[in-house]
Motif scaffolding. Sequence first.
Motif, mmCIF file in Angstrom:
data_model
loop_
_atom_site.group_PDB
_atom_site.id
_atom_site.type_symbol
_atom_site.label_atom_id
_atom_site.label_comp_id
_atom_site.label_asym_id
_atom_site.label_seq_id
_atom_site.Cartn_x
_atom_site.Cartn_y
_atom_site.Cartn_z
ATOM 1 N N LEU A 1 0.824 -1.208 0.000
ATOM 2 C CA LEU A 1 0.000 0.000 0.000
ATOM 3 C C LEU A 1 0.859 1.258 0.000
ATOM 4 O O LEU A 1 0.533 2.252 -0.664
ATOM 5 N N ASN A 2 1.971 1.220 0.723
ATOM 6 C CA ASN A 2 2.857 2.381 0.773
ATOM 7 C C ASN A 2 3.537 2.637 -0.564
ATOM 8 O O ASN A 2 3.675 3.787 -1.000
ATOM 9 N N VAL A 3 3.982 1.584 -1.240
ATOM 10 C CA VAL A 3 4.581 1.744 -2.569
ATOM 11 C C VAL A 3 3.547 2.311 -3.532
ATOM 12 O O VAL A 3 3.845 3.224 -4.323
ATOM 13 N N ARG A 4 2.362 1.778 -3.487
ATOM 14 C CA ARG A 4 1.280 2.278 -4.343
ATOM 15 C C ARG A 4 1.059 3.764 -4.131
ATOM 16 O O ARG A 4 0.878 4.538 -5.084
ATOM 17 N N GLN A 5 1.070 4.201 -2.863
ATOM 18 C CA GLN A 5 0.844 5.609 -2.556
ATOM 19 C C GLN A 5 1.983 6.480 -3.049
ATOM 20 O O GLN A 5 1.757 7.571 -3.605
ATOM 21 N N VAL A 6 3.220 6.025 -2.902
ATOM 22 C CA VAL A 6 4.378 6.796 -3.370
ATOM 23 C C VAL A 6 4.349 6.942 -4.889
ATOM 24 O O VAL A 6 4.635 8.014 -5.439
ATOM 25 N N LEU A 7 3.999 5.875 -5.589
ATOM 26 C CA LEU A 7 3.903 5.955 -7.048
ATOM 27 C C LEU A 7 2.874 7.000 -7.467
ATOM 28 O O LEU A 7 3.140 7.842 -8.337
ATOM 29 N N ALA A 8 1.696 6.959 -6.853
ATOM 30 C CA ALA A 8 0.637 7.899 -7.214
ATOM 31 C C ALA A 8 1.008 9.327 -6.828
ATOM 32 O O ALA A 8 0.817 10.263 -7.617
ATOM 33 N N ASP A 9 1.544 9.516 -5.630
ATOM 34 C CA ASP A 9 1.904 10.864 -5.181
ATOM 35 C C ASP A 9 2.952 11.487 -6.090
ATOM 36 O O ASP A 9 2.906 12.691 -6.390
ATOM 37 N N THR A 10 3.916 10.694 -6.540
ATOM 38 C CA THR A 10 4.969 11.213 -7.420
ATOM 39 C C THR A 10 4.404 11.544 -8.790
ATOM 40 O O THR A 10 4.799 12.540 -9.413
ATOM 41 N N PHE A 11 3.490 10.736 -9.280
ATOM 42 C CA PHE A 11 2.851 11.000 -10.573
ATOM 43 C C PHE A 11 2.095 12.324 -10.552
ATOM 44 O O PHE A 11 2.226 13.147 -11.466
ATOM 45 N N PHE A 12 1.324 12.552 -9.492
ATOM 46 C CA PHE A 12 0.449 13.724 -9.447
ATOM 47 C C PHE A 12 1.155 14.986 -8.952
ATOM 48 O O PHE A 12 0.850 16.091 -9.404
ATOM 49 N N LEU B 1 8.156 8.409 -15.193
ATOM 50 C CA LEU B 1 8.462 7.036 -14.792
ATOM 51 C C LEU B 1 9.723 6.990 -13.936
ATOM 52 O O LEU B 1 9.757 6.338 -12.886
ATOM 53 N N PHE B 2 10.771 7.679 -14.373
ATOM 54 C CA PHE B 2 12.028 7.663 -13.616
ATOM 55 C C PHE B 2 11.843 8.256 -12.228
ATOM 56 O O PHE B 2 12.356 7.710 -11.239
ATOM 57 N N GLN B 3 11.120 9.353 -12.127
ATOM 58 C CA GLN B 3 10.910 9.978 -10.826
ATOM 59 C C GLN B 3 10.104 9.054 -9.901
ATOM 60 O O GLN B 3 10.361 9.000 -8.693
ATOM 61 N N MET B 4 9.161 8.324 -10.455
ATOM 62 C CA MET B 4 8.365 7.390 -9.652
ATOM 63 C C MET B 4 9.232 6.246 -9.132
ATOM 64 O O MET B 4 9.163 5.881 -7.956
ATOM 65 N N ARG C 1 12.569 5.849 -0.755
ATOM 66 C CA ARG C 1 11.700 5.748 0.424
ATOM 67 C C ARG C 1 11.870 4.416 1.159
ATOM 68 O O ARG C 1 11.828 4.365 2.392
ATOM 69 N N PHE C 2 12.079 3.314 0.417
ATOM 70 C CA PHE C 2 12.035 1.985 1.027
ATOM 71 C C PHE C 2 13.372 1.280 0.867
ATOM 72 O O PHE C 2 13.721 0.815 -0.221
ATOM 73 N N THR C 3 14.101 1.181 1.957
ATOM 74 C CA THR C 3 15.456 0.621 1.904
ATOM 75 C C THR C 3 15.466 -0.891 1.720
ATOM 76 O O THR C 3 16.492 -1.464 1.341
#
Length: 309
Positions: free
Chosen positions: A214-225, A241-244, A251-253
Amino acid sequence: MAKELDGFKFEQRHGKAKVRVGRVWRSKDGRRHFMVEWKVNISLLSNCVAAYVRDDNSDIVATDTMKNTVYVKAKECSEPLSAEEFAIILGKHFTSFYPQVFTAIVKVVEKPWERVSVNGQPHEHGFKLGSDKHVVEAIVQKSGILQLTSSIEGLALLKTTKSGFEGFIRDKYTALPETRERMLATEVTASWRYSYESVSSIPQNPLYFNDRHLNVRQVLADTFFGPPEGGVYSASVQSTLFQMAKAVLSRFTDISSVKLKMPNIHFLPVNLSSEDNGNIVKFNDDVYHPTDEPHGSIEASLSRFWSKM
């Protein structure tokens, strides 16, 4: 593992595909329910060559047994757990229970059932079907070595502005105009490899990977928008895509690599005119023709230097 047979290189595996299982858990008072629906694929790498070359089935784990094992292990899981954890449990079972099995590849596709809310309150036992899927692949070896990959499939994202495409190669085949104002829509497939290299090293929280998903999903969406007010400009699907991907690794080590596929689903400006009416529809960033055939296809992966992906 390849073997030489009669002068040929021979490789084999066998398994059971599309085993569908639903599991419901209840809170201690029986009122609040939790549920998942999984589709499980199992593939075993084992020493059963004799079945192929000598009509000797004594080393084969029957695929029907694999199916039954899925239901038994689901029953044995007395508390809610992630698809990743369930895949690892199955992989551990097949590689430890059967001496001839040296590797188990378990893929789990979780159907996106989500708890509903009624009058603003989460329902105790009501669920609705969401959109994007949670997909897991665990490769478990008899030694305990683990390769764990999680994926999101079908994450549909769209923004109506703050997107452009300029400065690309122009030649005699180029008809696409440059623009700094367009819609950007895609359906993301994202997969990421965890850095855990053994079954014993994974976190002991059975829902850890659910939270990470869920956290990865949120980071992908937040970076897109980008930020709610103003958003963020996208110079291309490639740039976004690269920024996402970079945001996920930053974020996730415990994620060692990430791969993104982002088709460019087009919203084409509509201008309509006729001899009698010069402007039936005059485009002003408002009327579009949505189409995904054909669409641009953009994908890339980003890994830490030490990643084995």
